[in-house]
Design a protein around this motif. Sequence first.
Motif, PDB file in Angstrom:
ATOM      1  N   ALA A   1       4.260   2.866  17.762  1.00 21.02           N
ATOM      2  CA  ALA A   1       4.793   4.615  16.781  1.00 21.02           C
ATOM      3  C   ALA A   1       3.458   4.623  15.513  1.00 21.02           C
ATOM      4  CB  ALA A   1       6.179   4.130  16.788  1.00 21.02           C
ATOM      5  N   MET A   2       3.279   3.896  14.844  1.00 19.74           N
ATOM      6  CA  MET A   2       2.453   4.924  13.938  1.00 19.74           C
ATOM      7  C   MET A   2       1.500   3.353  12.255  1.00 19.74           C
ATOM      8  SD  MET A   2       4.170   6.334  10.315  1.00 19.74           S
ATOM      9  CE  MET A   2       5.628   7.630  11.327  1.00 19.74           C
ATOM     10  N   ASP A   3       0.591   4.020  13.265  1.00 24.22           N
ATOM     11  CA  ASP A   3      -0.635   3.322  12.539  1.00 24.22           C
ATOM     12  C   ASP A   3      -1.705   3.687  10.766  1.00 24.22           C
ATOM     13  OD1 ASP A   3      -2.166   0.704  11.744  1.00 24.22           O
ATOM     14  OD2 ASP A   3      -3.510   2.086  13.076  1.00 24.22           O
ATOM     15  N   VAL A   4      -0.623   2.773  10.767  1.00 24.54           N
ATOM     16  CA  VAL A   4      -1.387   3.266   8.581  1.00 24.54           C
ATOM     17  C   VAL A   4      -2.194   2.733   8.281  1.00 24.54           C
ATOM     18  CG1 VAL A   4       0.135   4.237   5.878  1.00 24.54           C
ATOM     19  CG2 VAL A   4       0.964   4.290   8.207  1.00 24.54           C
ATOM     20  N   SER A   5      -2.919   3.091   7.163  1.00 25.67           N
ATOM     21  CA  SER A   5      -4.405   2.407   6.546  1.00 25.67           C
ATOM     22  C   SER A   5      -4.644   2.984   5.619  1.00 25.67           C
ATOM     23  CB  SER A   5      -5.252   2.747   8.451  1.00 25.67           C
ATOM     24  OG  SER A   5      -6.636   1.524   7.103  1.00 25.67           O
ATOM     25  N   GLY A   6      -4.347   2.104   4.388  1.00 24.05           N
ATOM     26  CA  GLY A   6      -5.233   2.098   2.778  1.00 24.05           C
ATOM     27  C   GLY A   6      -4.325   2.982   2.640  1.00 24.05           C
ATOM     28  N   LEU A   7      -3.885   4.253   3.125  1.00 21.36           N
ATOM     29  CA  LEU A   7      -2.185   5.018   1.835  1.00 21.36           C
ATOM     30  C   LEU A   7      -2.864   5.363   0.602  1.00 21.36           C
ATOM     31  CD1 LEU A   7      -1.366   7.169   3.434  1.00 21.36           C
ATOM     32  CD2 LEU A   7       0.533   6.935   3.444  1.00 21.36           C
ATOM     33  N   THR A   8      -3.393   6.027   0.127  1.00 22.46           N
ATOM     34  CA  THR A   8      -3.290   6.093  -1.721  1.00 22.46           C
ATOM     35  C   THR A   8      -2.827   7.722  -2.265  1.00 22.46           C
ATOM     36  OG1 THR A   8      -4.903   4.776  -1.356  1.00 22.46           O
ATOM     37  CG2 THR A   8      -4.509   5.618  -3.535  1.00 22.46           C
TER      38      THR A   8
ATOM     39  N   ALA B   1       0.193  -0.843   7.080  1.00 21.82           N
ATOM     40  CA  ALA B   1       1.010  -0.929   8.410  1.00 21.82           C
ATOM     41  C   ALA B   1       1.183  -0.534   9.274  1.00 21.82           C
ATOM     42  CB  ALA B   1       3.139  -1.040   7.758  1.00 21.82           C
ATOM     43  N   CYS B   2       1.073  -1.374  10.701  1.00 22.74           N
ATOM     44  CA  CYS B   2       1.615  -1.126  11.768  1.00 22.74           C
ATOM     45  C   CYS B   2       2.400  -0.980  12.216  1.00 22.74           C
ATOM     46  CB  CYS B   2       0.648  -1.935  12.663  1.00 22.74           C
ATOM     47  SG  CYS B   2       0.247  -0.856  14.762  1.00 22.74           S
ATOM     48  N   ILE B   3       3.040  -0.099  12.819  1.00 24.01           N
ATOM     49  CA  ILE B   3       5.197   0.160  12.725  1.00 24.01           C
ATOM     50  C   ILE B   3       5.062   0.396  14.409  1.00 24.01           C
ATOM     51  CG2 ILE B   3       6.743   1.389  12.717  1.00 24.01           C
ATOM     52  CD1 ILE B   3       5.938   2.792  10.228  1.00 24.01           C
ATOM     53  N   GLY B   4       5.437  -0.917  15.058  1.00 21.77           N
ATOM     54  CA  GLY B   4       5.961  -0.711  16.481  1.00 21.77           C
ATOM     55  C   GLY B   4       6.896   0.605  17.070  1.00 21.77           C
TER      56      GLY B   4
ATOM     57  N   PHE C   1       9.300  -2.236  -3.058  1.00 16.16           N
ATOM     58  CA  PHE C   1       8.667  -1.805  -4.276  1.00 16.16           C
ATOM     59  C   PHE C   1       8.958  -2.362  -4.956  1.00 16.16           C
ATOM     60  CE2 PHE C   1       7.744   2.107  -1.442  1.00 16.16           C
ATOM     61  CZ  PHE C   1       6.533   2.721  -1.647  1.00 16.16           C
ATOM     62  N   ASP C   2       7.837  -3.135  -5.938  1.00 17.83           N
ATOM     63  CA  ASP C   2       9.137  -4.098  -6.550  1.00 17.83           C
ATOM     64  C   ASP C   2       7.586  -4.485  -7.821  1.00 17.83           C
ATOM     65  OD1 ASP C   2      10.667  -5.584  -8.006  1.00 17.83           O
ATOM     66  OD2 ASP C   2      10.226  -7.362  -7.161  1.00 17.83           O
ATOM     67  N   ASP C   3       7.967  -4.206  -8.308  1.00 19.95           N
ATOM     68  CA  ASP C   3       6.942  -5.160  -9.627  1.00 19.95           C
ATOM     69  C   ASP C   3       5.678  -4.360  -9.327  1.00 19.95           C
ATOM     70  OD1 ASP C   3       6.559  -6.874 -11.936  1.00 19.95           O
ATOM     71  OD2 ASP C   3       6.018  -8.705 -10.667  1.00 19.95           O
ATOM     72  N   ASP C   4       5.512  -3.069 -10.025  1.00 25.52           N
ATOM     73  CA  ASP C   4       4.533  -2.112  -9.593  1.00 25.52           C
ATOM     74  C   ASP C   4       3.681  -2.023  -8.549  1.00 25.52           C
ATOM     75  OD1 ASP C   4       5.345  -0.788 -12.102  1.00 25.52           O
ATOM     76  OD2 ASP C   4       4.482  -2.284 -13.669  1.00 25.52           O
ATOM     77  N   ALA C   5       4.717  -2.688  -7.134  1.00 26.47           N
ATOM     78  CA  ALA C   5       3.591  -3.180  -6.007  1.00 26.47           C
ATOM     79  C   ALA C   5       4.304  -3.243  -4.905  1.00 26.47           C
ATOM     80  CB  ALA C   5       2.889  -4.447  -5.675  1.00 26.47           C
ATOM     81  N   VAL C   6       3.461  -2.666  -3.757  1.00 28.92           N
ATOM     82  CA  VAL C   6       4.359  -2.332  -2.326  1.00 28.92           C
ATOM     83  C   VAL C   6       3.992  -2.974  -1.348  1.00 28.92           C
ATOM     84  CG1 VAL C   6       4.846  -0.151  -0.814  1.00 28.92           C
ATOM     85  CG2 VAL C   6       4.001   0.200  -2.825  1.00 28.92           C
ATOM     86  N   THR C   7       5.068  -4.031  -1.106  1.00 28.66           N
ATOM     87  CA  THR C   7       4.599  -5.276   0.107  1.00 28.66           C
ATOM     88  C   THR C   7       5.164  -4.847   1.478  1.00 28.66           C
ATOM     89  OG1 THR C   7       6.361  -6.362  -1.019  1.00 28.66           O
ATOM     90  CG2 THR C   7       3.655  -6.386  -1.458  1.00 28.66           C
ATOM     91  N   VAL C   8       4.589  -5.011   2.241  1.00 26.48           N
ATOM     92  CA  VAL C   8       5.217  -5.316   3.767  1.00 26.48           C
ATOM     93  C   VAL C   8       6.301  -7.296   3.737  1.00 26.48           C
ATOM     94  CG1 VAL C   8       5.811  -5.295   6.044  1.00 26.48           C
ATOM     95  CG2 VAL C   8       4.260  -3.519   4.473  1.00 26.48           C
ATOM     96  N   HIS C   9       6.824  -7.556   3.937  1.00 30.50           N
ATOM     97  CA  HIS C   9       7.881  -7.993   4.195  1.00 30.50           C
ATOM     98  C   HIS C   9       8.453  -8.240   5.649  1.00 30.50           C
ATOM     99  CE1 HIS C   9       7.821  -9.912  -0.240  1.00 30.50           C
ATOM    100  NE2 HIS C   9       8.686  -8.744  -0.465  1.00 30.50           N
ATOM    101  N   GLU C  10       8.150  -8.989   6.612  1.00 25.75           N
ATOM    102  CA  GLU C  10       8.063  -9.637   6.974  1.00 25.75           C
ATOM    103  C   GLU C  10       9.603 -10.757   7.911  1.00 25.75           C
ATOM    104  OE1 GLU C  10       6.589  -9.002  10.270  1.00 25.75           O
ATOM    105  OE2 GLU C  10       5.169  -7.985   8.993  1.00 25.75           O
TER     106      GLU C  10
END
Length: 621
Positions: A282-289, A304-307, A471-480
Amino acid sequence: MITVDGLSKSYGRQTLFENIGFKVNPRERVGLVGRNGHGKTTLFRIIAGQETPDDGEVVKPKKYRIGYVEQRLVFRADSVFDEAVSALPPDGRHECWRAEKVLAGLGFQPEDMDRPPAELSGGYQVRLNLAKVLLADYQMILLDEPTNYLDITSIRWLERFLVAWPGELMLITHDRSFMDTVATHILGIHRRKVRKIPGDTGKYYAQIAQDEEIYEKTRVNDERKRKEMELFINRFRAKARLGGLVQSRVKSLEKMEKKEKLAAIRNLEFAFTEKPFYHTYAMDVSGLTFGYEPGKPLIEDFSACIGARDRIFVVGRNGKGKTTLLKLLAGRLEPERGRIAFPQSAALGYFEQTNVASLSDGNTVLDEVASADAEADPGRVRQICGAMMFEGDDALKRIRVLSGGEKSRVMLAKLITTPVNVLLLDEPTNHLDMASSDALLEAVDSFDGAVIMVTHNEMFLDALADRLVVFDDDAVTVHEGGYRRFLEKVGWKDEEKPPGRAKPAPPPEETRPDPRELRRLKSELTAERSKTLKPLEKTMAGIEAKIEKNDARIRELTQDLIAASEAGNGARIAELSKSLHRVKSESEILYSELERLSSDHESAQAVFEEKLRRFEEKNLI
């Protein structure tokens, strides 16, 4: 503890509750549930002494102090920390560490402690008011939607704080998982009455459903009995021989309380309008700042790549960039760097928590919903308005007169009207009551497209999340994986206790048979009832038919006897008199038999109805 006795409250023609009563006992934590507008906040204000009931009273012990988070924001100290400390009891002012702990738990950072309260955002001013109530020396606290303006880590901290609260507590919240974690009892306002039970919201709503099912079955059964008695009375009123039975039924009919059919309660029921989607992503996000200040990126190098059918939930502390990320994905903000790519057939639907300001005050609900899709069928627009509880003339209300919750439903209705295959939802449960939140969860679960949602509601996270953007500890991470897996494997960085919710042990429940066994037992009871009553009913119907046939014969013989008397035919008179006596004697015997069978039938029916009533009260089937 408090006792509420005979409380009633109305506004004009609208009765919120009437003659209600309940107790809150020592150490009980009571969750108050009910539809928006049914009087939950009004009940809190009456208990807090800020509003007067039409009738009844709230009884509390002397010197029993009740804390209630004020809607008015009044701060007197020069700093956040001093304002919080001012709420400590006089003999506890040296325990400043308690103020630090509560403020930190509610999301205040060390640099916030010296800030003037007036400089805080509206959400943090509400948090400061909440902190003062939690720190004060109250025997009971009343919390009305305390999770509003809190982020997920603050909500989890508040859960643990309230579970350990040493006094009494009453709580209103649309967050079912939060209430079920905190509450030991549920008190519901339903049809202008209240019901209090130990346990969670699931048990309460199951009990209400069972009560209403039993009420409706009893009402239908009473109506059937009423019609049977009226039929018997009308048929045999003129029969002196059955006068006792007729009078018995007349008296029973007068004593019967007529149960009114329960008014239908409108529920939020809807499904999103889906646009066909033929791609695997549905969406492909790359290097977003992106950042609001130069050199201070709020989101940096996010990819992130969103299915096509993913359920991705964005979680974390407030002010860290969750809403900003959704605005970037929705195209409402331009990134400094990076790329967001969509397939050609992607159709985005965006629900923004603050976007109610985009509604036109002069428009009707119908106008606003229709404006979402110029090609929408007017009948379908009407249907969607009805599904969002704007039925009939309610769809013609002007936006300016709607409450915050109603405006939120209008925004949802506009989103539902628009054909989409990618949903971006920013805290859509704000302003929705518990039942409406449940309906939204079902609609999101059924949606055959991708969903990206910002929420602090752990019930949604538990039920729907496939992946998390954290969004935690001043970072944005993707968790499966789902939310439970995140808590078990990673957890929140600044959470004091181990991951996972410390739920109180559920109250012991009776061991109940398997549902299939319950249905079998009820079928056996129904079959036994039918086996006993049907033969009696068949015999009684046959006797009644014979009595009616005899009545017709008696009328015929009587007319013939009159004619024979006028003709002076003595032999015919004697013959007809014998026939008339024989038929009347037969009817007397039939009446006696009908009286006996009717009494047997009533006794047997009462026995089986009592058995069924006890069975249904004991087992929810």
